[in-house]
Design a protein around this motif. Structure first.
Motif, PDB file in Angstrom:
ATOM      1  N   PRO A   1       3.510   9.761   8.282  1.00 17.11           N
ATOM      2  CA  PRO A   1       4.023   8.453   7.860  1.00 17.11           C
ATOM      3  C   PRO A   1       3.559   7.310   8.778  1.00 17.11           C
ATOM      4  N   ARG A   2       3.286   7.635  10.036  1.00 14.22           N
ATOM      5  CA  ARG A   2       2.757   6.608  10.939  1.00 14.22           C
ATOM      6  C   ARG A   2       1.425   6.051  10.396  1.00 14.22           C
ATOM      7  N   ALA A   3       0.655   6.896   9.720  1.00 11.17           N
ATOM      8  CA  ALA A   3      -0.610   6.451   9.120  1.00 11.17           C
ATOM      9  C   ALA A   3      -0.352   5.451   7.996  1.00 11.17           C
ATOM     10  N   SER A   4       0.688   5.698   7.202  1.00 11.55           N
ATOM     11  CA  SER A   4       1.035   4.746   6.131  1.00 11.55           C
ATOM     12  C   SER A   4       1.347   3.376   6.711  1.00 11.55           C
ATOM     13  N   ILE A   5       2.116   3.371   7.789  1.00 13.99           N
ATOM     14  CA  ILE A   5       2.477   2.108   8.440  1.00 13.99           C
ATOM     15  C   ILE A   5       1.233   1.449   9.033  1.00 13.99           C
ATOM     16  N   ALA A   6       0.344   2.249   9.600  1.00 15.49           N
ATOM     17  CA  ALA A   6      -0.886   1.699  10.178  1.00 15.49           C
ATOM     18  C   ALA A   6      -1.775   1.077   9.095  1.00 15.49           C
ATOM     19  N   ILE A   7      -1.891   1.735   7.940  1.00 12.74           N
ATOM     20  CA  ILE A   7      -2.678   1.152   6.845  1.00 12.74           C
ATOM     21  C   ILE A   7      -2.042  -0.160   6.400  1.00 12.74           C
ATOM     22  N   LEU A   8      -0.729  -0.168   6.264  1.00 12.21           N
ATOM     23  CA  LEU A   8      -0.023  -1.390   5.875  1.00 12.21           C
ATOM     24  C   LEU A   8      -0.331  -2.529   6.843  1.00 12.21           C
TER      25      LEU A   8
END
Length: 177
Positions: A110-117
């Motif tokens: 989920p940290r990757a989702s936040i990073a993409i955002l």
């Protein structure tokens, strides 16, 4: 003190005495940017610049462009960028696809989702927009994801990189309109 930034380099050729970071630590870096070797003209310029300076005044030539306060102001602006619900879902679909992809041994967190955002918001701001587009998300996906996923040994032996698999995922997930 704020803003706190970490920039790290990795040379995969010279690994004696150095070890790969664990996935949990790699996941904390926003981007992985691959830097190729310079071409002949660039290499000559590097050598010429080094010869001309002869170790004198290298640091004197570094000019400050932004203050820490300026960076914080820009970070606050980027936080205000608008992202529609369907784009949030698009980001989630991309990341979940990495967890379900047969070519990946380990998918993104989920940290990757936040990073993409956050990266997509940054790209939108750089382009002078106050809203994110699917293209901003696609632009962010490879530098954000390529170090957060692990390719299966079989695919790695075939020479398939994480970037290629991420491109396939980007091509397979429907872009919201």
């Amino acid at each position: 003190e704020k803003p706190f930034l970490v920039i790290a380099t990795q040379n995969p050729i010279e690994q004696e005495g150095t070890y790969r970071l664990p996935e949990a630590q790699l996941d904390r870096f926003l981007f992985k940017i691959n830097v190729d070797y310079p071409n002949l003209t660039e290499e000559v310029a590097i050598i010429h610049r080094e010869h001309t300076l002869q170790n004198h005044g290298k640091l004197d030539q570094i000019k400050s462009i932004l203050s820490g306060h300026d960076i914080q102001k820009f970070q606050d602006i980027v936080k205000q960028i608008i992202v529609e619900q369907n784009l949030l879902e698009y980001i989630a679909k991309l990341v979940v696809n990495t967890r379900e992809n047969a070519f990946l041994y380990l998918g993104a967190s989920p940290r990757a989702s936040i990073a993409i955002l956050n990266a997509a918001k940054g790209f939108a701001a750089i382009k002078g927009r106050d809203f994110v587009t699917p293209e901003d998300i696609k632009e962010a996906a490879i530098p954000v994801l390529q170090h957060r996923v692990i390719v299966t040994p079989e695919r790695e032996m075939e020479g398939i990189s994480s970037s290629e698999i991420i491109k396939q995922i980007l091509d397979s997930v429907e872009i919201p309109r």
